[in-house]
Write a protein that holds these residues in place. Structure first.
Motif, mmCIF file in Angstrom:
data_model
loop_
_atom_site.group_PDB
_atom_site.id
_atom_site.type_symbol
_atom_site.label_atom_id
_atom_site.label_comp_id
_atom_site.label_asym_id
_atom_site.label_seq_id
_atom_site.Cartn_x
_atom_site.Cartn_y
_atom_site.Cartn_z
ATOM 1 N N LYS A 16 3.633 2.979 -3.661
ATOM 2 C CA LYS A 16 2.757 3.357 -4.778
ATOM 3 C C LYS A 16 3.375 4.509 -5.561
ATOM 4 N N HIS A 52 0.833 -1.201 0.000
ATOM 5 C CA HIS A 52 0.000 0.000 0.000
ATOM 6 C C HIS A 52 0.875 1.261 0.000
ATOM 7 N N GLN A 53 1.989 1.189 0.734
ATOM 8 C CA GLN A 53 2.890 2.346 0.829
ATOM 9 C C GLN A 53 3.732 2.520 -0.432
ATOM 10 N N GLU A 105 0.525 -3.736 -8.700
ATOM 11 C CA GLU A 105 0.085 -3.234 -7.393
ATOM 12 C C GLU A 105 0.788 -1.922 -7.059
ATOM 13 N N ILE A 106 2.060 -1.823 -7.441
ATOM 14 C CA ILE A 106 2.842 -0.613 -7.147
ATOM 15 C C ILE A 106 2.475 0.512 -8.118
ATOM 16 N N GLY A 107 1.994 0.138 -9.308
ATOM 17 C CA GLY A 107 1.583 1.161 -10.265
ATOM 18 C C GLY A 107 2.340 1.127 -11.577
ATOM 19 N N THR A 111 2.626 7.599 -8.331
ATOM 20 C CA THR A 111 1.448 8.450 -8.556
ATOM 21 C C THR A 111 0.835 8.278 -9.939
#
Length: 246
Positions: free
Chosen positions: A127, A124-125, A158-160, A129
């Motif tokens: 990420k 979750h952390q 998940e990280i983007g 933008t």
């Protein structure tokens, strides 16, 4: 309970959950974490070439295997004599249930849940933008990458990161020119041990791209490993952020 693990990341998870060398009695030569514990555990070959006689001599109560990492025929041969659990982890949800299941099997439910919560927190952390197009290479000669039905792809997403080979499956072979669309080319530290010289080779084709070595374990080791990658992902994203703003 005496356990033989045929999967490096599961061996690590067993020790993280609190099992000891008296319980984990057999491992592969690629089971390298935690170093101080695994060194006392009998090596039963590699993930793809297990020594069945060595396993028989250990007389385990349970063998833990994996659909992707182990050879089907070898695992089936063990099933004739032993209880074998074959895992299959392709998603973060699969990983959640893997740890839940290991927790239940070894009466370590609370510890398993703590690791699961930590993994969700770490991801979750970590990420970015806005999506960044990446190519993630796992092999050279030929170059091989990852498709959308792999655990690595799920972690990237998940990280983007946007995997430019998301329309492929498993581990396709690619050519150097297929990397043109990527903003960043990631060279994994395993299973092929990419080094700086391999960055230089690709720089000849793509001098303006960000090409970097990444920790293969952070992206591919399911089980408990991601729970310990908080700082790694932070540093990785800082490096990528600095590149984008340069």
């Amino acid at each position: 309970m005496k356990v033989v693990s045929l999967v490096p990341s599961i061996t690590e998870a067993l020790f993280d959950l609190g099992l000891t060398e008296n319980e984990v009695v057999g491992r592969t030569k690629f089971c390298i974490h935690p170093e101080e514990k695994v060194k006392n555990v009998t090596v039963i070959g590699g993930t793809k070439n297990i020594n069945i006689d060595k396993i028989k001599a250990l007389q385990p109560d349970l063998i833990l295997a994996n659909k992707e990492e182990n050879i089907k025929e070898q695992v089936e041969a063990l099933m004739d004599e032993f209880k074998v659990i074959v895992t299959n982890v392709e998603t973060i949800e699969d990983n959640y249930y893997l740890l839940k299941s290991l927790g239940k099997t070894f009466n370590k439910e609370e510890k398993a849940q703590l690791f699961n919560l930590k993994i969700y927190e770490v991801l979750h952390q970590a990420k970015i933008t806005s999506p960044i197009k990446v190519a993630y290479l796992i092999w050279k000669n030929p170059y091989m990458t990852i498709g959308s039905d792999t655990f690595i792809h799920k972690i990237l997403a998940e990280i983007g990161f946007e995997n430019i080979f998301k329309d492929k499956t498993r581990y396709p072979e690619i050519q150097t020119e297929d990397l043109a669309e990527a903003d960043i080319i990631m060279l994994s530290s395993e299973p092929f041990p990419f080094k700086e010289k391999h960055i230089e080779e690709l720089k000849e084709f793509y001098p303006d791209k960000k090409i970097m070595i990444v920790d293969g374990e952070a992206f591919s080791w399911y089980g408990t490993h991601i729970a310990k990658c908080e700082n790694y992902f932070k540093e990785l994203l800082l490096e990528i952020d600095a590149y984008q703003n340069s």
